[in-house]
Design a protein around this motif. Structure first.
Motif, PDB file in Angstrom:
ATOM      1  N   PHE A   1       0.814  -1.213   0.000  1.00 55.64           N
ATOM      2  CA  PHE A   1       0.000   0.000   0.000  1.00 55.64           C
ATOM      3  C   PHE A   1       0.850   1.266   0.000  1.00 55.64           C
ATOM      4  CE2 PHE A   1      -3.575  -2.635   1.815  1.00 55.64           C
ATOM      5  CZ  PHE A   1      -4.358  -2.539   0.681  1.00 55.64           C
ATOM      6  N   LEU A   2       2.075   1.179   0.508  1.00 59.95           N
ATOM      7  CA  LEU A   2       2.963   2.336   0.517  1.00 59.95           C
ATOM      8  C   LEU A   2       3.750   2.488  -0.780  1.00 59.95           C
ATOM      9  CD1 LEU A   2       4.311   2.187   4.186  1.00 59.95           C
ATOM     10  CD2 LEU A   2       2.597   3.727   3.237  1.00 59.95           C
ATOM     11  N   GLY A   3       3.548   1.576  -1.723  1.00 58.32           N
ATOM     12  CA  GLY A   3       4.166   1.735  -3.024  1.00 58.32           C
ATOM     13  C   GLY A   3       5.200   0.707  -3.400  1.00 58.32           C
ATOM     14  N   ASP A   4       5.398  -0.296  -2.588  1.00 57.56           N
ATOM     15  CA  ASP A   4       6.350  -1.353  -2.922  1.00 57.56           C
ATOM     16  C   ASP A   4       5.776  -2.204  -4.054  1.00 57.56           C
ATOM     17  OD1 ASP A   4       8.698  -2.739  -2.694  1.00 57.56           O
ATOM     18  OD2 ASP A   4       8.025  -4.005  -1.034  1.00 57.56           O
ATOM     19  N   GLU A   5       6.652  -2.869  -4.787  1.00 60.94           N
ATOM     20  CA  GLU A   5       6.174  -3.699  -5.888  1.00 60.94           C
ATOM     21  C   GLU A   5       5.486  -4.955  -5.358  1.00 60.94           C
ATOM     22  OE1 GLU A   5       9.119  -6.009  -8.176  1.00 60.94           O
ATOM     23  OE2 GLU A   5      10.599  -5.033  -6.897  1.00 60.94           O
ATOM     24  N   ILE A   6       4.527  -5.455  -6.113  1.00 59.54           N
ATOM     25  CA  ILE A   6       3.770  -6.637  -5.725  1.00 59.54           C
ATOM     26  C   ILE A   6       4.466  -7.876  -6.283  1.00 59.54           C
ATOM     27  CG2 ILE A   6       1.567  -7.834  -5.919  1.00 59.54           C
ATOM     28  CD1 ILE A   6       0.244  -5.089  -6.267  1.00 59.54           C
ATOM     29  N   ILE A   7       4.873  -8.745  -5.389  1.00 58.19           N
ATOM     30  CA  ILE A   7       5.469 -10.016  -5.785  1.00 58.19           C
ATOM     31  C   ILE A   7       4.495 -11.106  -5.337  1.00 58.19           C
ATOM     32  CG2 ILE A   7       7.440 -11.553  -5.559  1.00 58.19           C
ATOM     33  CD1 ILE A   7       9.123  -9.067  -4.872  1.00 58.19           C
ATOM     34  N   ILE A   8       3.808 -11.671  -6.321  1.00 63.11           N
ATOM     35  CA  ILE A   8       2.742 -12.622  -6.039  1.00 63.11           C
ATOM     36  C   ILE A   8       3.268 -13.868  -5.318  1.00 63.11           C
ATOM     37  CG2 ILE A   8       0.980 -14.097  -7.107  1.00 63.11           C
ATOM     38  CD1 ILE A   8       0.285 -11.165  -7.180  1.00 63.11           C
ATOM     39  N   SER A   9       4.450 -14.340  -5.675  1.00 67.73           N
ATOM     40  CA  SER A   9       4.971 -15.562  -5.050  1.00 67.73           C
ATOM     41  C   SER A   9       5.206 -15.362  -3.547  1.00 67.73           C
ATOM     42  CB  SER A   9       6.249 -16.015  -5.742  1.00 67.73           C
ATOM     43  OG  SER A   9       7.258 -15.041  -5.603  1.00 67.73           O
ATOM     44  N   GLU A  10       5.672 -14.185  -3.148  1.00 71.24           N
ATOM     45  CA  GLU A  10       5.867 -13.906  -1.727  1.00 71.24           C
ATOM     46  C   GLU A  10       4.538 -13.872  -0.984  1.00 71.24           C
ATOM     47  OE1 GLU A  10       8.169 -10.505  -0.665  1.00 71.24           O
ATOM     48  OE2 GLU A  10       9.804 -11.037  -2.012  1.00 71.24           O
ATOM     49  N   LEU A  11       3.554 -13.207  -1.583  1.00 72.38           N
ATOM     50  CA  LEU A  11       2.238 -13.128  -0.949  1.00 72.38           C
ATOM     51  C   LEU A  11       1.609 -14.514  -0.824  1.00 72.38           C
ATOM     52  CD1 LEU A  11       0.655  -9.934  -2.535  1.00 72.38           C
ATOM     53  CD2 LEU A  11       1.347 -10.276  -0.174  1.00 72.38           C
ATOM     54  N   MET A  12       1.689 -15.313  -1.870  1.00 67.50           N
ATOM     55  CA  MET A  12       1.106 -16.655  -1.841  1.00 67.50           C
ATOM     56  C   MET A  12       1.818 -17.526  -0.807  1.00 67.50           C
ATOM     57  SD  MET A  12      -1.476 -16.674  -3.714  1.00 67.50           S
ATOM     58  CE  MET A  12      -1.823 -18.407  -3.655  1.00 67.50           C
ATOM     59  N   ASN A  13       3.130 -17.391  -0.701  1.00 65.01           N
ATOM     60  CA  ASN A  13       3.890 -18.139   0.294  1.00 65.01           C
ATOM     61  C   ASN A  13       3.394 -17.817   1.697  1.00 65.01           C
ATOM     62  OD1 ASN A  13       5.793 -19.602   1.663  1.00 65.01           O
ATOM     63  ND2 ASN A  13       7.513 -18.294   1.126  1.00 65.01           N
ATOM     64  N   LYS A  14       3.224 -16.545   1.990  1.00 69.23           N
ATOM     65  CA  LYS A  14       2.764 -16.132   3.315  1.00 69.23           C
ATOM     66  C   LYS A  14       1.329 -16.584   3.576  1.00 69.23           C
ATOM     67  CE  LYS A  14       5.870 -12.170   3.264  1.00 69.23           C
ATOM     68  NZ  LYS A  14       6.975 -12.941   3.717  1.00 69.23           N
ATOM     69  N   ILE A  15       0.467 -16.482   2.564  1.00 67.83           N
ATOM     70  CA  ILE A  15      -0.929 -16.898   2.713  1.00 67.83           C
ATOM     71  C   ILE A  15      -1.023 -18.408   2.922  1.00 67.83           C
ATOM     72  CG2 ILE A  15      -3.117 -17.113   1.471  1.00 67.83           C
ATOM     73  CD1 ILE A  15      -2.483 -14.337   0.240  1.00 67.83           C
TER      74      ILE A  15
END
Length: 129
Positions: free
Chosen positions: A85-99
């Motif tokens: 939300f602060l402007g960092d790039e979205i890395i889907i693999s990192e988000l999916m790993n955490k989820i």
């Protein structure tokens, strides 16, 4: 004497397999020079010992471990979403790993509450009257 009993064998075998998989991953991490894997190896080894020995503290140990998983991956996911939300790039693999790891932690907690119970064993005694 109390012992833990798994009502759901699929959960018991899945949890054991997951712990062995994580144990192997952390052993590989130590082999590559990352000594941060020592603490998880100790915790996973203790949990596996409690599960295999049907110790009465297995349910409590699994519950504490699941809460640590939920908190660590939940806070990590929260931090990553704030960075996005602060402007960092979205890395889907990192988000999916955490989820995925957060979901695994929640499932372990829920199934532990539902399928692990305590059984009270009474030992026979030889009394002469």
């Amino acid at each position: 004497m109390e012992k833990s009993k798994f009502k759901n064998k699929i959960f018991e075998y899945s949890l054991t397999g997951y712990l062995i998989l994580l144990l192997c991953w952390n052993l590989y991490a130590i082999d590559t020079g990352n000594l941060y894997g020592l603490i998880p190896i100790g915790i996973q080894g203790i949990l596996l010992f409690l599960i295999f020995s049907k110790n009465k503290y297995a349910k409590t140990g699994i519950k504490i471990w699941a809460i640590i998983l939920i908190l660590s991956h939940g806070l990590s996911l929260l931090g990553k979403t704030i960075k996005i939300f602060l402007g960092d790039e979205i890395i889907i693999s990192e988000l999916m790993n955490k989820i995925i790891f957060l979901t695994i932690g929640i499932l372990i907690y829920v199934y532990n509450e539902k399928s692990v119970s305590y059984t009270h064993l009474t030992l026979p005694t030889n009394r002469e009257v």
